[in-house]
Design an enzyme around this catalytic site. Sequence first.
Site, PDB file in Angstrom:
ATOM      1  N   GLY A 186      58.331 -34.056  -2.172  1.00 56.76           N
ATOM      2  CA  GLY A 186      57.934 -33.414  -3.663  1.00 56.76           C
ATOM      3  C   GLY A 186      57.204 -32.008  -3.322  1.00 56.76           C
ATOM      4  O   GLY A 186      56.244 -31.900  -4.071  1.00 56.76           O
ATOM      5  N   GLN A 187      58.163 -31.014  -2.598  1.00 54.98           N
ATOM      6  CA  GLN A 187      57.873 -29.834  -2.465  1.00 54.98           C
ATOM      7  C   GLN A 187      58.664 -29.207  -3.161  1.00 54.98           C
ATOM      8  O   GLN A 187      59.270 -29.093  -3.952  1.00 54.98           O
ATOM      9  CB  GLN A 187      59.088 -28.854  -1.143  1.00 54.98           C
ATOM     10  CG  GLN A 187      58.127 -28.085  -0.553  1.00 54.98           C
ATOM     11  CD  GLN A 187      58.977 -27.903  -0.112  1.00 54.98           C
ATOM     12  OE1 GLN A 187      59.296 -28.252   0.950  1.00 54.98           O
ATOM     13  NE2 GLN A 187      58.318 -26.402   0.354  1.00 54.98           N
TER      14      GLN A 187
ATOM     15  N   HIS B  60      53.454 -25.156   4.200  1.00 55.75           N
ATOM     16  CA  HIS B  60      52.354 -24.989   3.956  1.00 55.75           C
ATOM     17  C   HIS B  60      51.998 -26.330   4.459  1.00 55.75           C
ATOM     18  O   HIS B  60      53.275 -27.710   4.271  1.00 55.75           O
ATOM     19  CB  HIS B  60      51.741 -24.750   2.666  1.00 55.75           C
ATOM     20  CG  HIS B  60      52.641 -25.275   0.928  1.00 55.75           C
ATOM     21  ND1 HIS B  60      53.805 -25.097   1.224  1.00 55.75           N
ATOM     22  CD2 HIS B  60      51.914 -26.321   0.019  1.00 55.75           C
ATOM     23  CE1 HIS B  60      53.766 -25.765  -0.082  1.00 55.75           C
ATOM     24  NE2 HIS B  60      52.908 -26.772  -0.195  1.00 55.75           N
TER      25      HIS B  60
ATOM     26  N   ASP C  16      43.878 -25.463  -3.281  1.00 51.93           N
ATOM     27  CA  ASP C  16      44.631 -25.672  -4.584  1.00 51.93           C
ATOM     28  C   ASP C  16      44.276 -25.128  -5.677  1.00 51.93           C
ATOM     29  O   ASP C  16      43.382 -26.400  -5.935  1.00 51.93           O
ATOM     30  CB  ASP C  16      45.000 -26.921  -4.130  1.00 51.93           C
ATOM     31  CG  ASP C  16      46.679 -27.471  -4.963  1.00 51.93           C
ATOM     32  OD1 ASP C  16      47.648 -27.574  -3.737  1.00 51.93           O
ATOM     33  OD2 ASP C  16      46.746 -26.793  -6.134  1.00 51.93           O
TER      34      ASP C  16
ATOM     35  N   ASN D 200      54.876 -31.105   2.506  1.00 55.08           N
ATOM     36  CA  ASN D 200      56.031 -32.131   1.623  1.00 55.08           C
ATOM     37  C   ASN D 200      57.321 -31.153   1.975  1.00 55.08           C
ATOM     38  O   ASN D 200      57.125 -29.733   2.068  1.00 55.08           O
ATOM     39  CB  ASN D 200      55.544 -31.901   0.383  1.00 55.08           C
ATOM     40  CG  ASN D 200      54.036 -32.221  -0.160  1.00 55.08           C
ATOM     41  OD1 ASN D 200      53.927 -33.815   0.463  1.00 55.08           O
ATOM     42  ND2 ASN D 200      53.296 -32.171  -0.596  1.00 55.08           N
TER      43      ASN D 200
ATOM     44  N   HIS E 119      48.970 -29.483   3.179  1.00 52.78           N
ATOM     45  CA  HIS E 119      47.707 -28.909   2.157  1.00 52.78           C
ATOM     46  C   HIS E 119      46.318 -29.827   3.016  1.00 52.78           C
ATOM     47  O   HIS E 119      46.958 -31.220   4.088  1.00 52.78           O
ATOM     48  CB  HIS E 119      48.213 -30.669   1.450  1.00 52.78           C
ATOM     49  CG  HIS E 119      49.232 -29.785   0.673  1.00 52.78           C
ATOM     50  ND1 HIS E 119      48.607 -30.376  -0.860  1.00 52.78           N
ATOM     51  CD2 HIS E 119      50.517 -30.196   0.574  1.00 52.78           C
ATOM     52  CE1 HIS E 119      49.701 -29.866  -1.980  1.00 52.78           C
ATOM     53  NE2 HIS E 119      50.653 -29.596  -0.653  1.00 52.78           N
TER      54      HIS E 119
HETATM   55  P1  DGP Z   1      53.975 -28.857  -2.603  1.00 50.70           P
HETATM   56  O1  DGP Z   1      54.299 -29.706  -3.382  1.00 50.70           O
HETATM   57  O2  DGP Z   1      54.191 -29.329  -1.311  1.00 50.70           O
HETATM   58  O3  DGP Z   1      54.985 -27.746  -2.576  1.00 50.70           O
HETATM   59  O4  DGP Z   1      52.481 -28.236  -3.241  1.00 50.70           O
HETATM   60  C1  DGP Z   1      52.208 -27.030  -3.803  1.00 50.70           C
HETATM   61  C2  DGP Z   1      50.814 -27.052  -4.160  1.00 50.70           C
HETATM   62  O5  DGP Z   1      50.514 -25.811  -4.370  1.00 50.70           O
HETATM   63  C3  DGP Z   1      50.831 -27.255  -5.390  1.00 50.70           C
HETATM   64  O6  DGP Z   1      49.557 -28.857  -4.755  1.00 50.70           O
HETATM   65  C4  DGP Z   1      50.182 -26.678  -6.586  1.00 50.70           C
HETATM   66  C5  DGP Z   1      49.516 -25.769  -5.720  1.00 50.70           C
HETATM   67  N1  DGP Z   1      50.448 -24.204  -6.757  1.00 50.70           N
HETATM   68  C6  DGP Z   1      51.000 -23.787  -7.086  1.00 50.70           C
HETATM   69  N2  DGP Z   1      50.827 -22.338  -7.038  1.00 50.70           N
HETATM   70  C7  DGP Z   1      49.819 -21.875  -7.209  1.00 50.70           C
HETATM   71  C8  DGP Z   1      49.067 -21.068  -6.989  1.00 50.70           C
HETATM   72  O7  DGP Z   1      49.519 -20.368  -8.043  1.00 50.70           O
HETATM   73  N3  DGP Z   1      47.751 -20.511  -6.546  1.00 50.70           N
HETATM   74  C9  DGP Z   1      47.070 -22.013  -6.224  1.00 50.70           C
HETATM   75  N4  DGP Z   1      45.983 -21.437  -5.151  1.00 50.70           N
HETATM   76  N5  DGP Z   1      47.679 -22.790  -5.654  1.00 50.70           N
HETATM   77  C10 DGP Z   1      49.319 -22.991  -5.925  1.00 50.70           C
END
Ligand code: DGP
Length: 114
Positions: A93-94, A100, A30, A87, A102
């Site tokens: 909180g998505q 995906h 992340d 999420n 976490h």
């Molecule tokens: P959610 O809130 O469950 O949709 O989580 C999205 C997650 O994705 C958040 O924890 C940050 C991560 N994220 C967003 N953009 C990027 C990216 O460009 N690269 C990576 N590695 N993670 C990202």
Amino acid sequence: MGDTIFGKIIRREIPADIVYEDDDVLAFRDLNPQAPVHVLFVPKKAIATLDAATAADAGLLGKLLLAAAAYARSEGLAEMGYRTVINCNEHGGQTVFHLHVHLLGGRHMQWPPG
Ligand code: DGP
């Protein structure tokens, strides 16, 4: 479909710190880690949300969870424990609309989440 930042990572159009890959699943760190280990497990098939998954995706959802568990075990997180989170939509909180899981580990998690 597939037109999200995670779709771009899957297609190698933007970089990510990839830690696991198989035919159906990609896992990468992340960008904004909330724990010492924070990895996202994404299906290569673009499913927008858990709500959009169907019975046809049952095997794929199982693969995502098992890949997260195997990775956690390989990183030595299993004995102390870890958390998996999906999420869904606004109240969940998505923020990225490509389903995906976490995987968070390496610290003691609190409950309930905020
Ligand atoms: P959610 O809130 O469950 O949709 O989580 C999205 C997650 O994705 C958040 O924890 C940050 C991560 N994220 C967003 N953009 C990027 C990216 O460009 N690269 C990576 N590695 N993670 C990202």
